[in-house]
Design an enzyme around this catalytic site. Structure first.
Site, mmCIF file in Angstrom:
data_model
loop_
_atom_site.group_PDB
_atom_site.id
_atom_site.type_symbol
_atom_site.label_atom_id
_atom_site.label_comp_id
_atom_site.label_asym_id
_atom_site.label_seq_id
_atom_site.Cartn_x
_atom_site.Cartn_y
_atom_site.Cartn_z
ATOM 1 N N GLY A 123 0.839 -1.187 0.000
ATOM 2 C CA GLY A 123 0.000 0.000 0.000
ATOM 3 C C GLY A 123 0.869 1.230 0.000
ATOM 4 O O GLY A 123 2.074 1.146 0.204
ATOM 5 N N THR A 159 -2.343 -2.969 6.838
ATOM 6 C CA THR A 159 -1.771 -2.090 5.815
ATOM 7 C C THR A 159 -2.570 -0.795 5.766
ATOM 8 O O THR A 159 -1.998 0.303 5.740
ATOM 9 C CB THR A 159 -1.752 -2.796 4.448
ATOM 10 O OG1 THR A 159 -0.987 -4.008 4.564
ATOM 11 C CG2 THR A 159 -1.118 -1.920 3.382
ATOM 12 N N GLU A 163 -1.326 2.987 6.497
ATOM 13 C CA GLU A 163 -1.434 4.041 5.467
ATOM 14 C C GLU A 163 -2.313 5.206 5.939
ATOM 15 O O GLU A 163 -2.033 6.356 5.618
ATOM 16 C CB GLU A 163 -1.968 3.462 4.150
ATOM 17 C CG GLU A 163 -1.165 2.304 3.553
ATOM 18 C CD GLU A 163 0.313 2.577 3.347
ATOM 19 O OE1 GLU A 163 0.721 3.756 3.312
ATOM 20 O OE2 GLU A 163 1.069 1.593 3.245
ATOM 21 N N HIS A 166 -0.116 7.463 7.825
ATOM 22 C CA HIS A 166 0.592 8.409 6.936
ATOM 23 C C HIS A 166 -0.341 9.530 6.471
ATOM 24 O O HIS A 166 0.043 10.697 6.423
ATOM 25 C CB HIS A 166 1.114 7.694 5.692
ATOM 26 C CG HIS A 166 2.313 6.835 5.902
ATOM 27 N ND1 HIS A 166 3.406 7.212 6.650
ATOM 28 C CD2 HIS A 166 2.614 5.591 5.418
ATOM 29 C CE1 HIS A 166 4.321 6.242 6.610
ATOM 30 N NE2 HIS A 166 3.859 5.238 5.881
ATOM 31 N N TRP A 174 11.016 4.481 12.449
ATOM 32 C CA TRP A 174 12.491 4.488 12.489
ATOM 33 C C TRP A 174 13.079 5.786 11.935
ATOM 34 O O TRP A 174 14.292 5.970 11.929
ATOM 35 C CB TRP A 174 13.057 3.279 11.745
ATOM 36 C CG TRP A 174 12.793 3.287 10.265
ATOM 37 C CD1 TRP A 174 13.599 3.832 9.291
ATOM 38 C CD2 TRP A 174 11.678 2.722 9.579
ATOM 39 N NE1 TRP A 174 13.033 3.646 8.046
ATOM 40 C CE2 TRP A 174 11.846 2.964 8.199
ATOM 41 C CE3 TRP A 174 10.524 2.031 10.000
ATOM 42 C CZ2 TRP A 174 10.916 2.540 7.233
ATOM 43 C CZ3 TRP A 174 9.612 1.621 9.036
ATOM 44 C CH2 TRP A 174 9.805 1.882 7.679
ATOM 45 N N ASP A 185 10.884 10.505 13.725
ATOM 46 C CA ASP A 185 9.477 10.463 13.296
ATOM 47 C C ASP A 185 8.724 11.680 13.856
ATOM 48 O O ASP A 185 7.511 11.777 13.687
ATOM 49 C CB ASP A 185 8.815 9.149 13.734
ATOM 50 C CG ASP A 185 8.804 8.974 15.248
ATOM 51 O OD1 ASP A 185 9.351 9.848 15.974
ATOM 52 O OD2 ASP A 185 8.224 7.972 15.721
ATOM 53 N N VAL A 187 7.946 12.414 16.796
ATOM 54 C CA VAL A 187 7.044 12.041 17.891
ATOM 55 C C VAL A 187 7.927 11.784 19.108
ATOM 56 O O VAL A 187 8.927 11.084 19.000
ATOM 57 C CB VAL A 187 6.234 10.775 17.520
ATOM 58 C CG1 VAL A 187 5.456 10.257 18.719
ATOM 59 C CG2 VAL A 187 5.299 11.058 16.346
ATOM 60 N N GLN A 193 15.042 4.640 16.783
ATOM 61 C CA GLN A 193 15.166 3.295 16.210
ATOM 62 C C GLN A 193 15.970 3.374 14.929
ATOM 63 O O GLN A 193 15.813 4.308 14.144
ATOM 64 C CB GLN A 193 13.737 2.766 15.961
ATOM 65 C CG GLN A 193 13.648 1.500 15.146
ATOM 66 C CD GLN A 193 12.215 0.975 15.042
ATOM 67 O OE1 GLN A 193 11.385 1.151 15.935
ATOM 68 N NE2 GLN A 193 11.906 0.326 13.949
HETATM 69 N N1 ARG Z 1 3.837 1.119 2.793
HETATM 70 C C1 ARG Z 1 4.218 -0.216 3.193
HETATM 71 C C2 ARG Z 1 4.653 -0.933 1.939
HETATM 72 O O1 ARG Z 1 5.755 -0.743 1.506
HETATM 73 C C3 ARG Z 1 3.085 -0.898 3.885
HETATM 74 C C4 ARG Z 1 3.516 -1.710 5.051
HETATM 75 C C5 ARG Z 1 2.336 -2.298 5.750
HETATM 76 N N2 ARG Z 1 2.716 -3.281 6.730
HETATM 77 C C6 ARG Z 1 1.909 -4.252 7.155
HETATM 78 N N3 ARG Z 1 2.288 -5.086 8.085
HETATM 79 N N4 ARG Z 1 0.723 -4.407 6.654
HETATM 80 O O2 ARG Z 1 3.913 -1.674 1.342
HETATM 81 ZN ZN ZN Z 2 4.666 3.423 5.343
HETATM 82 CA CA CA Z 3 16.510 5.667 12.267
#
Ligand code: ARG
Ligand code: ZN
Ligand code: CA
Length: 253
Positions: A123, A159, A163, A166, A174, A185, A187, A193
């Site tokens: 996503g 996912t 998203e 975001h 991280w 981040d 926060v 991390q």
């Molecule tokens: N934006 C991330 C990607 O590269 C989505 C990660 C989602 N992680 C999860 N455990 N569903 O796809």
């Molecule tokens: Zn992401």
């Molecule tokens: Ca980092």
């Protein structure tokens, strides 16, 4: 903000095969996960390590399929579009009817979620402040919801939780600096991390001198599997609040 804010959602199901034309049950299962995760009502919140229990936030957001279309007519909140495109990528093509996708509904009133065959990611999301026609999130159908075509280990609906984080201005936990220790981040209550965690790590995972508790890898804004992520922090909820008070204030009515 004390009160719960409800975000109207439109799901664009852009399909090339019958399988990709996911069912209503799968869509509903995704809304249920969002409504649990953003209200700290997810059952797996009990797995948060003791040391971070006080940090777990109720983000006070709910999500409901739109009952009114942009023109004011009654709607189901689901738009189904058949396409010649066999697979989409993160280039935003899915967001345009003229390119084989489905045009966004007005981004100041709806959270647009496109669900399609997405080849290069589970996503991706638009941060606040971008062009309205690109605003919203895109999720691979097999990482959407908890039933139907949702496939392990991304069949927990997380996912979309990630998203939407975001979409409300959350960064990766991280700090998006590769494996470095200088990224942030923005926060305060998340540990510094190094890089992303994957899979289902065991507690603790130490990096960047963050011993003894280590990385908060069970945060929705890390990269672990769906079953291994189950919390936002209060600091993250504050950051989402700021997005809602600022660039996304059209949703506060
Ligand atoms: N934006 C991330 C990607 O590269 C989505 C990660 C989602 N992680 C999860 N455990 N569903 O796809
Ligand atoms: Zn992401
Ligand atoms: Ca980092």
């Amino acid at each position: 903000r004390e009160e719960v804010v409800t975000i109207p959602v439109v799901v664009h199901v852009v399909h090339h095969s019958p399988e990709q034309d996911i069912g209503q049950e799968q869509i509903d299962s995704q809304l249920e996960v969002l409504n649990a995760d953003f209200r700290r009502a997810n059952p797996d919140v009990s797995k948060v390590p003791q040391v971070w229990r006080d940090l777990v936030a109720d983000a006070r957001l709910e999500f409901r399929l739109a009952e009114t279309a942009p023109d004011g007519s009654p709607a189901t909140g689901v738009v189904r579009v058949s396409t010649d495109v066999t697979g989409f990528s993160t280039d935003d093509r899915v967001k345009f009817t003229a390119r084989g996708g489905s045009d966004a509904w007005p981004a100041d009133r709806y959270l647009n979620i496109w669900v399609c065959e997405l080849d290069d990611a589970l996503g991706y999301a638009a941060f606040p402040g971008g062009p309205p026609e690109l605003d919203g999130i895109v999720i691979r159908h097999s990482a959407f919801g908890t039933t139907g075509t949702a496939a392990a280990p991304y069949d927990g609906g997380r996912t979309a939780t990630h998203e939407v984080g975001h979409w409300l201005n959350l960064r990766h936990i991280w700090g998006d600096d590769g494996d470095g220790c200088s990224g942030s981040d923005f926060v305060d209550d998340t540990p510094n991390q190094a890089g992303p965690n994957h899979g289902a790590p065991s507690f603790p995972q130490v990096s960047c001198g963050n011993a003894p508790h280590g990385d908060m890898f069970m945060n929705y804004m890390d990269y672990v599997e769906d079953a291994a992520m189950f919390m936002f922090t209060k600091g993250q909820a504050e950051r989402m609040d700021s997005a809602l008070a600022g660039p996304r204030s059209s949703f506060l009515t």
